[in-house]
Enzyme design. Structure first.
Site, PDB file in Angstrom:
ATOM      1  N   ARG A  20     -49.914  35.183  24.303  1.00 49.68           N
ATOM      2  CA  ARG A  20     -50.657  35.545  23.092  1.00 49.68           C
ATOM      3  C   ARG A  20     -51.264  36.913  23.319  1.00 49.68           C
ATOM      4  O   ARG A  20     -51.854  37.158  24.366  1.00 49.68           O
ATOM      5  CB  ARG A  20     -51.753  34.503  22.888  1.00 49.68           C
ATOM      6  CG  ARG A  20     -52.342  34.482  21.526  1.00 49.68           C
ATOM      7  CD  ARG A  20     -53.467  33.521  21.451  1.00 49.68           C
ATOM      8  NE  ARG A  20     -53.059  32.139  21.241  1.00 49.68           N
ATOM      9  CZ  ARG A  20     -53.922  31.124  21.293  1.00 49.68           C
ATOM     10  NH1 ARG A  20     -55.193  31.332  21.603  1.00 49.68           N
ATOM     11  NH2 ARG A  20     -53.503  29.906  21.070  1.00 49.68           N
ATOM     12  N   ASN A  31      -6.597   1.055 -10.913  1.00 52.77           N
ATOM     13  CA  ASN A  31      -5.562   2.031 -11.239  1.00 52.77           C
ATOM     14  C   ASN A  31      -6.129   3.418 -11.502  1.00 52.77           C
ATOM     15  O   ASN A  31      -5.432   4.411 -11.347  1.00 52.77           O
ATOM     16  CB  ASN A  31      -4.758   1.585 -12.462  1.00 52.77           C
ATOM     17  CG  ASN A  31      -3.924   0.357 -12.131  1.00 52.77           C
ATOM     18  OD1 ASN A  31      -3.246   0.317 -11.110  1.00 52.77           O
ATOM     19  ND2 ASN A  31      -4.017  -0.657 -12.965  1.00 52.77           N
ATOM     20  N   ALA A  90       0.827  -1.212   0.000  1.00 53.41           N
ATOM     21  CA  ALA A  90       0.000   0.000   0.000  1.00 53.41           C
ATOM     22  C   ALA A  90       0.857   1.257   0.000  1.00 53.41           C
ATOM     23  O   ALA A  90       0.458   2.282   0.528  1.00 53.41           O
ATOM     24  CB  ALA A  90      -0.919  -0.012   1.216  1.00 53.41           C
ATOM     25  N   ARG A 141     -30.902  13.091  12.903  1.00 50.49           N
ATOM     26  CA  ARG A 141     -29.450  13.121  12.809  1.00 50.49           C
ATOM     27  C   ARG A 141     -28.799  13.351  14.168  1.00 50.49           C
ATOM     28  O   ARG A 141     -29.469  13.613  15.165  1.00 50.49           O
ATOM     29  CB  ARG A 141     -29.027  14.235  11.842  1.00 50.49           C
ATOM     30  CG  ARG A 141     -29.375  15.609  12.359  1.00 50.49           C
ATOM     31  CD  ARG A 141     -29.043  16.695  11.335  1.00 50.49           C
ATOM     32  NE  ARG A 141     -29.358  18.015  11.840  1.00 50.49           N
ATOM     33  CZ  ARG A 141     -28.496  18.814  12.469  1.00 50.49           C
ATOM     34  NH1 ARG A 141     -27.243  18.431  12.672  1.00 50.49           N
ATOM     35  NH2 ARG A 141     -28.870  19.998  12.919  1.00 50.49           N
ATOM     36  N   GLY A 199      10.132  -0.732  -5.610  1.00 47.86           N
ATOM     37  CA  GLY A 199       9.623  -1.948  -6.224  1.00 47.86           C
ATOM     38  C   GLY A 199       8.919  -2.844  -5.219  1.00 47.86           C
ATOM     39  O   GLY A 199       9.056  -2.683  -4.000  1.00 47.86           O
ATOM     40  N   ASP A 259      -4.482  -2.591  -3.971  1.00 48.19           N
ATOM     41  CA  ASP A 259      -5.448  -2.086  -4.949  1.00 48.19           C
ATOM     42  C   ASP A 259      -6.167  -3.212  -5.700  1.00 48.19           C
ATOM     43  O   ASP A 259      -6.677  -3.014  -6.786  1.00 48.19           O
ATOM     44  CB  ASP A 259      -4.763  -1.123  -5.929  1.00 48.19           C
ATOM     45  CG  ASP A 259      -3.637  -1.784  -6.714  1.00 48.19           C
ATOM     46  OD1 ASP A 259      -3.384  -2.980  -6.507  1.00 48.19           O
ATOM     47  OD2 ASP A 259      -3.019  -1.100  -7.546  1.00 48.19           O
ATOM     48  N   ARG A 296      -2.503   7.475 -11.433  1.00 52.33           N
ATOM     49  CA  ARG A 296      -3.591   7.499 -12.419  1.00 52.33           C
ATOM     50  C   ARG A 296      -4.977   7.754 -11.807  1.00 52.33           C
ATOM     51  O   ARG A 296      -5.944   7.980 -12.519  1.00 52.33           O
ATOM     52  CB  ARG A 296      -3.601   6.185 -13.219  1.00 52.33           C
ATOM     53  CG  ARG A 296      -2.463   6.110 -14.221  1.00 52.33           C
ATOM     54  CD  ARG A 296      -2.264   4.709 -14.757  1.00 52.33           C
ATOM     55  NE  ARG A 296      -1.675   3.822 -13.763  1.00 52.33           N
ATOM     56  CZ  ARG A 296      -1.544   2.512 -13.913  1.00 52.33           C
ATOM     57  NH1 ARG A 296      -1.979   1.921 -15.002  1.00 52.33           N
ATOM     58  NH2 ARG A 296      -0.984   1.785 -12.966  1.00 52.33           N
TER      59      ARG A 296
HETATM   60  C1  UD1 Z   1       2.841  -6.178 -10.296  1.00 53.68           C
HETATM   61  C2  UD1 Z   1       3.607  -7.463 -10.582  1.00 53.68           C
HETATM   62  C3  UD1 Z   1       3.042  -8.094 -11.868  1.00 53.68           C
HETATM   63  C4  UD1 Z   1       1.570  -8.364 -11.696  1.00 53.68           C
HETATM   64  C5  UD1 Z   1       0.839  -7.095 -11.266  1.00 53.68           C
HETATM   65  C6  UD1 Z   1      -0.590  -7.437 -10.886  1.00 53.68           C
HETATM   66  C7  UD1 Z   1       5.879  -7.064  -9.787  1.00 53.68           C
HETATM   67  C8  UD1 Z   1       7.264  -6.754 -10.171  1.00 53.68           C
HETATM   68  N1  UD1 Z   1       5.001  -7.156 -10.793  1.00 53.68           N
HETATM   69  O1  UD1 Z   1       3.075  -5.288 -11.363  1.00 53.68           O
HETATM   70  O2  UD1 Z   1       3.715  -9.309 -12.138  1.00 53.68           O
HETATM   71  O3  UD1 Z   1       1.022  -8.851 -12.899  1.00 53.68           O
HETATM   72  O4  UD1 Z   1       1.450  -6.500 -10.110  1.00 53.68           O
HETATM   73  O5  UD1 Z   1      -1.333  -6.281 -10.626  1.00 53.68           O
HETATM   74  O6  UD1 Z   1       5.609  -7.247  -8.620  1.00 53.68           O
HETATM   75  N2  UD1 Z   1       4.036  -1.002  -4.411  1.00 53.68           N
HETATM   76  C9  UD1 Z   1       4.626  -0.657  -3.232  1.00 53.68           C
HETATM   77  N3  UD1 Z   1       5.948  -0.287  -3.235  1.00 53.68           N
HETATM   78  C10 UD1 Z   1       6.678  -0.255  -4.368  1.00 53.68           C
HETATM   79  C11 UD1 Z   1       6.057  -0.622  -5.578  1.00 53.68           C
HETATM   80  C12 UD1 Z   1       4.742  -0.998  -5.559  1.00 53.68           C
HETATM   81  O7  UD1 Z   1       3.989  -0.685  -2.177  1.00 53.68           O
HETATM   82  O8  UD1 Z   1       7.856   0.090  -4.269  1.00 53.68           O
HETATM   83  C13 UD1 Z   1       2.635  -1.396  -4.410  1.00 53.68           C
HETATM   84  C14 UD1 Z   1       1.785  -0.499  -5.273  1.00 53.68           C
HETATM   85  O9  UD1 Z   1       1.264   0.586  -4.512  1.00 53.68           O
HETATM   86  C15 UD1 Z   1       0.688  -1.444  -5.712  1.00 53.68           C
HETATM   87  C16 UD1 Z   1       1.374  -2.796  -5.747  1.00 53.68           C
HETATM   88  O10 UD1 Z   1       2.527  -2.680  -4.950  1.00 53.68           O
HETATM   89  O11 UD1 Z   1      -0.381  -1.497  -4.782  1.00 53.68           O
HETATM   90  C17 UD1 Z   1       1.764  -3.245  -7.160  1.00 53.68           C
HETATM   91  O12 UD1 Z   1       2.672  -2.311  -7.699  1.00 53.68           O
HETATM   92  P1  UD1 Z   1       2.621  -1.902  -9.229  1.00 53.68           P
HETATM   93  O13 UD1 Z   1       3.715  -0.960  -9.501  1.00 53.68           O
HETATM   94  O14 UD1 Z   1       1.241  -1.491  -9.565  1.00 53.68           O
HETATM   95  O15 UD1 Z   1       2.951  -3.305  -9.889  1.00 53.68           O
HETATM   96  P2  UD1 Z   1       2.665  -3.714 -11.366  1.00 53.68           P
HETATM   97  O16 UD1 Z   1       3.623  -2.998 -12.254  1.00 53.68           O
HETATM   98  O17 UD1 Z   1       1.233  -3.574 -11.644  1.00 53.68           O
END
Ligand code: UD1
Ligand code: CA
Length: 455
Positions: A438, A226, A11, A331, A81, A106, A17
């Site tokens: 009154r 997204n 999260a 309320r 990541g 999400d 987006r």
């Molecule tokens: C990721 C997966 C992909 C999968 C997809 C499904 C990886 C490398 N890839 O890609 O294989 O098909 O989800 O929806 O895992 N987040 C963090 N910290 C970070 C990066 C992301 O908390 O540093 C969270 C984001 O807020 C999000 C989730 O992790 O809730 C997924 O991150 P996102 O960048 O959307 O991953 P995808 O590129 O969609």
């Protein structure tokens, strides 16, 4: 052996987006934040630890989610990541034994049954990891999952890192994983960011773990949010689920498409809900109620056999057999007793209304305590505000307030009082009195001067 389970919810992202100042995971779906929806999907697997990985607007996210029982937080200060995100859980789960379920903050439509089935698959096969997958007609953007006929996974490759041939694979990674914690710990600390995005990918641990198994889930459950279009689509899915469940449990919904009901609402059997009605928050509608058309009920408890037509009730309670509306507004922690009528254009705020009391037309009852079987005449107003402070009005049992009377608070009007119409009552009144203020009625015969008379 039933092993203990921790969940980690990703999260930390901003959700660019969504085009919103609110972090994505705090957007609401059927009355709950996305994070709460994700936690709800683990209802059947009893996690012993729940950790949200927060980063973007971490303080705001933590504050909003502070009411969720037993939720812990891990901070990912920089979003490097998904693998890096889960690395932040390592200090929190120091010494933990069991499985870690990684959920996406999400992805809010997962069903508890699906998560339960995934955990069972994981435990029964003694997997190092089990990942939720789906067959997607258009897998663009998702990581592709490569596995054999027995669903044993060899690797996951991100869309952007795939070769043309690899992109033809339609089995995608839903981003939901169950890991044996000890096995994950042998790999997770050593991730490298050698990919197109130069991020630490959680998916990179898969090729070094064994066995890893895929479990296909319905695509409708793994849909991610997204943007707000996807949020609206997910809302439609969630609403249909909530309403279908209510219909099958014995609730009548007339024209259900026009009704919205939060996931947090309880509706007992034999309730009828009419069109254009919205039930929100912690609302409970008891058996035999008839709600709507056109009502909004928020965080309120409605007792059995109550009717509410074209009315708004928030943060309040109505007991049995209420007749509410049309066009009533109840309320601010109001409490309405049994067999009461709160009718046309009556507003009740932070007041207690005794059993059998009626306020049928055009009144404001604020900061008041009304006894039983009081009759509130049309247009009665509690004058509760002096411009600075609010004051209390007390009205005893069986008292009748005249039409258009003003009760200037603080004031105590005892039981069995009758108030004359049009009175402005400023002093306390003893029991059994008739009271009125009154000016005497005057009739002046032949008052018209000559020029006003018809010829
Ligand atoms: C990721 C997966 C992909 C999968 C997809 C499904 C990886 C490398 N890839 O890609 O294989 O098909 O989800 O929806 O895992 N987040 C963090 N910290 C970070 C990066 C992301 O908390 O540093 C969270 C984001 O807020 C999000 C989730 O992790 O809730 C997924 O991150 P996102 O960048 O959307 O991953 P995808 O590129 O969609
Ligand atoms: Ca990404």
């Amino acid at each position: 052996m039933a092993s203990s389970l921790a969940i980690a919810i990703l999260a930390a992202g901003k959700g660019t987006r969504m085009r919103s100042s609110l972090p994505k995971v705090l957007h609401r779906l059927s009355g709950r934040t996305l994070v709460e929806n994700v936690i709800a999907s683990t209802a059947l697997v009893n996690p012993t630890r729940k950790i949200a990985i927060v980063g973007y607007a971490a303080d705001q996210v933590k504050e909003t989610l502070a009411t969720i029982p037993d939720l812990e937080f891990a901070l990912q200060a920089e979003q490097l990541g998904t693998g890096h995100a889960v690395q932040q859980v390592m200090p929190v789960l120091e010494g933990f034994k069991g499985n870690l379920l990684v959920l996406n903050g999400d992805v809010p439509l997962l069903k508890p049954e699906t998560i339960e089935q995934m955990l069972n698959t994981h435990n029964e096969n003694g997997n190092a990891a089990t990942i939720l997958t789906a067959q997607m007609a258009d897998p663009t953007g998702y990581g592709r999952v490569f596995c054999d006929d027995n669903l044993i996974v060899t690797e996951i490759v991100e869309h952007r890192d795939c070769t043309e041939a690899q992109r033809a694979n339609t089995r995608i990674n839903a981003g939901i994983y169950c890991f044996n914690w000890d096995a994950l710990m042998t790999i997770l600390p050593h991730l490298k960011a050698d990919n197109d995005q130069q991020e630490y990918y959680l998916t990179d641990v898969i090729k070094d773990l064994s066995p890893v198994m895929a479990m296909d889930a319905p695509t409708s459950e793994i849909a991610g949010i997204n943007n707000r279009k996807q949020l609206a689509e997910a809302e439609a899915v969630m609403q249909k689920r909530i309403k279908d469940e209510l219909l099958l449990s014995g609730v009548t919904l007339i024209n259900p498409e026009s009704i919205t009901i939060d996931a947090t609402v309880t509706v007992e059997p034999d309730v009828v809900i009419e069109p254009q009605t919205n039930l929100r928050g912690t609302t409970i509608i008891s058996a035999g109620c008839h709600i709507g058309p056109g009502s909004l009920i928020e965080n309120s408890k409605i007792g059995p056999h109550t009717k509410a037509v074209h009315s708004v009730i928030s943060d309040s309670e109505v007991a049995e057999n209420g007749r509410i509306g049309p066009f009533a507004h109840i309320r601010g922690k109001a409490s309405v007793g049994n067999d009461c009528r709160i009718g046309n254009f009556v507003e009740v705020k932070k007041s207690t209304i005794g059993n059998g009391t009626n306020a049928a037309h055009l009144s404001y009852l604020g900061d008041a305590e009304l006894g039983e079987k009081v009759n509130v005449g049309a247009g009665t107003i509690t004058v509760n505000y002096d411009g600075k402070n609010k004051h209390k009005t007390v009205v005893g049992d069986r008292t009748k307030t005249g039409a258009n009377s003003c009760l200037v608070a603080p004031i105590i009007i005892a039981e069995d009082v009758t108030i004359g119409a049009g009175s402005v009552i400023t002093k306390d009144v003893d029991a059994d009195c008739l009271v009125f203020t009154r000016s005497p009625q005057k009739s002046i015969p032949g008052w018209k001067p000559k020029y006003l008379r018809e010829a």
